[in-house]
Design a protein around this motif. Sequence first.
Motif, PDB file in Angstrom:
ATOM      1  N   THR A  61       1.409  -0.343  -7.286  1.00 47.00           N
ATOM      2  CA  THR A  61       2.194   0.573  -7.891  1.00 47.00           C
ATOM      3  C   THR A  61       3.603   0.814  -7.352  1.00 47.00           C
ATOM      4  OG1 THR A  61       1.401   2.632  -6.891  1.00 47.00           O
ATOM      5  CG2 THR A  61       0.295   1.658  -8.908  1.00 47.00           C
ATOM      6  N   ARG A  62       4.606   1.310  -7.753  1.00 47.32           N
ATOM      7  CA  ARG A  62       5.856   1.510  -7.515  1.00 47.32           C
ATOM      8  C   ARG A  62       5.494   2.676  -6.267  1.00 47.32           C
ATOM      9  NH1 ARG A  62       9.831   3.098 -12.120  1.00 47.32           N
ATOM     10  NH2 ARG A  62       7.997   4.417 -12.398  1.00 47.32           N
ATOM     11  N   GLN A  63       4.953   3.601  -6.504  1.00 50.10           N
ATOM     12  CA  GLN A  63       4.603   4.669  -5.649  1.00 50.10           C
ATOM     13  C   GLN A  63       3.839   3.956  -4.320  1.00 50.10           C
ATOM     14  OE1 GLN A  63       2.166   7.971  -6.825  1.00 50.10           O
ATOM     15  NE2 GLN A  63       2.702   9.388  -5.260  1.00 50.10           N
ATOM     16  N   GLN A  64       2.978   3.195  -4.512  1.00 53.52           N
ATOM     17  CA  GLN A  64       2.337   2.586  -3.438  1.00 53.52           C
ATOM     18  C   GLN A  64       3.144   2.080  -2.542  1.00 53.52           C
ATOM     19  OE1 GLN A  64      -0.759   0.842  -5.792  1.00 53.52           O
ATOM     20  NE2 GLN A  64      -2.409   2.238  -4.639  1.00 53.52           N
ATOM     21  N   LYS A  65       4.086   0.973  -3.221  1.00 52.41           N
ATOM     22  CA  LYS A  65       5.159   0.258  -2.526  1.00 52.41           C
ATOM     23  C   LYS A  65       6.117   1.269  -1.588  1.00 52.41           C
ATOM     24  CE  LYS A  65       5.150  -3.505  -5.724  1.00 52.41           C
ATOM     25  NZ  LYS A  65       5.852  -4.207  -6.616  1.00 52.41           N
ATOM     26  N   ALA A  66       6.371   2.323  -2.222  1.00 47.31           N
ATOM     27  CA  ALA A  66       7.458   3.190  -1.821  1.00 47.31           C
ATOM     28  C   ALA A  66       6.662   3.880  -0.310  1.00 47.31           C
ATOM     29  CB  ALA A  66       7.854   4.433  -2.676  1.00 47.31           C
ATOM     30  N   HIS A 103       4.532   2.585   1.369  1.00 49.35           N
ATOM     31  CA  HIS A 103       4.562   1.252   2.566  1.00 49.35           C
ATOM     32  C   HIS A 103       5.889   1.344   3.223  1.00 49.35           C
ATOM     33  CE1 HIS A 103       0.421  -0.227   2.302  1.00 49.35           C
ATOM     34  NE2 HIS A 103       0.661  -0.297   1.009  1.00 49.35           N
ATOM     35  N   VAL A 104       6.775   1.466   2.286  1.00 51.95           N
ATOM     36  CA  VAL A 104       8.298   1.069   2.752  1.00 51.95           C
ATOM     37  C   VAL A 104       8.570   2.420   3.818  1.00 51.95           C
ATOM     38  CG1 VAL A 104      10.558   1.277   2.582  1.00 51.95           C
ATOM     39  CG2 VAL A 104       9.191  -0.170   0.988  1.00 51.95           C
ATOM     40  N   ASN A 105       8.286   3.641   3.424  1.00 52.38           N
ATOM     41  CA  ASN A 105       8.356   4.920   3.881  1.00 52.38           C
ATOM     42  C   ASN A 105       7.654   4.803   5.373  1.00 52.38           C
ATOM     43  OD1 ASN A 105       9.963   6.155   2.151  1.00 52.38           O
ATOM     44  ND2 ASN A 105       8.315   7.174   1.225  1.00 52.38           N
ATOM     45  N   ALA A 106       6.302   4.302   5.565  1.00 51.08           N
ATOM     46  CA  ALA A 106       5.888   4.046   6.815  1.00 51.08           C
ATOM     47  C   ALA A 106       6.441   2.999   7.789  1.00 51.08           C
ATOM     48  CB  ALA A 106       4.313   3.503   6.460  1.00 51.08           C
ATOM     49  N   LEU A 107       7.047   1.899   7.243  1.00 49.23           N
ATOM     50  CA  LEU A 107       7.810   1.030   7.899  1.00 49.23           C
ATOM     51  C   LEU A 107       9.148   1.806   8.479  1.00 49.23           C
ATOM     52  CD1 LEU A 107       7.938  -2.298   6.054  1.00 49.23           C
ATOM     53  CD2 LEU A 107       6.530  -1.922   8.071  1.00 49.23           C
ATOM     54  N   GLU A 115      10.777  -7.142   1.613  1.00 49.89           N
ATOM     55  CA  GLU A 115      10.562  -7.979   0.429  1.00 49.89           C
ATOM     56  C   GLU A 115       8.965  -8.547   0.130  1.00 49.89           C
ATOM     57  OE1 GLU A 115      12.796 -11.482   1.593  1.00 49.89           O
ATOM     58  OE2 GLU A 115      14.841 -10.276   1.193  1.00 49.89           O
ATOM     59  N   ARG A 116       8.228  -8.629   1.150  1.00 50.06           N
ATOM     60  CA  ARG A 116       6.948  -9.052   1.199  1.00 50.06           C
ATOM     61  C   ARG A 116       6.228  -7.662   0.335  1.00 50.06           C
ATOM     62  NH1 ARG A 116       2.784  -6.596   3.914  1.00 50.06           N
ATOM     63  NH2 ARG A 116       4.361  -5.849   5.516  1.00 50.06           N
ATOM     64  N   ILE A 117       6.425  -6.479   0.893  1.00 52.28           N
ATOM     65  CA  ILE A 117       5.987  -5.429   0.081  1.00 52.28           C
ATOM     66  C   ILE A 117       6.301  -5.313  -1.629  1.00 52.28           C
ATOM     67  CG2 ILE A 117       6.037  -2.782  -0.352  1.00 52.28           C
ATOM     68  CD1 ILE A 117       6.349  -2.567   2.972  1.00 52.28           C
ATOM     69  N   ALA A 118       7.833  -5.577  -1.737  1.00 54.03           N
ATOM     70  CA  ALA A 118       7.932  -5.746  -3.213  1.00 54.03           C
ATOM     71  C   ALA A 118       7.141  -6.683  -3.940  1.00 54.03           C
ATOM     72  CB  ALA A 118       9.613  -5.999  -3.425  1.00 54.03           C
TER      73      ALA A 118
END
Length: 289
Positions: free
Chosen positions: A31-36, A38-42, A23-26
């Motif tokens: 950009t959507r790619q950058q957010k993705a 970060h999520v993949n790293a988590l 939720e924080r990343i969102a």
Amino acid sequence: MPGPIDKKLVLEGLHARLTLDVERIAALPLTRQQKAQHVNALISQQRNRLVAELAQLPEDQRGTAALIVQYCCTVASLEYRHKVWAYEYMAFSRRIGELWEAFCSTAWTYPADKTVERIAPPTFSDVRQTLLDRITGNLGIHDKSVEIMTDVSTLFEIVGDINMREDEVFKKREIPYVIDFKSGFGSNEKGNMLRLMTVGRAYKIWDHRTELMLLVRQEENNNYLNVLRRSELWQVYTGRDTYQKIEEITGADIQSVRDEVIDWPADLSESFYRYLKSQPTDLTSYLAW
């Protein structure tokens, strides 16, 4: 049989650790790619944590537990990436291919059959040298040997370098095996088919005993797969036969995990599963694992 770890508890733990961070990343101005990314790293961090905990289990339970962990992380990966960048057809199909391969490869990370051992793939220079040595030995003192070897070297220059990396390269009882995983063979797979034919022949030059296996998730595939099957260079397995072959090679209890643990409609959120079904092409067809 599945049971060394509890799928429900693993999924609950992943949701508890990921929900607020995603939720924080969102909400970040990215950009959507950058957010993705970060999520993949988590997700990767959580998977590494769970894999490290497998060491606490008896050795004979780690393989099945690892498959369950990989599936749970796949559920989380699909679910939480979608929250920051909604999936469309091509992105989902590509991601499923990556995650399905990772799930299958887990059987080689924790093989029940201890004669299974991953090895480094040969380089094409290894293959080239093997063939050159064979030709030189067969030519002997032929009076045209220099000209013939010059022509052979020219042919290699024309062919260029061939990437010998495959999804799994290993030995079992000293016999080399090569595995190529494919989520499915569609109408755009002609280039991949030709590459597999080339790579397969190169592996046979490197060691004629090499067993070449193409393991495919889908049961129904394009004719390009049948071309490979008819070539008899690659052994081709699809659908349930793929899991049976993985189990036969590694001893992993992958079929039981598939039958008793994998349950996409129950494990994905209702809203996400409904989204996948509502797309112009029903994306839940890619969840036929």
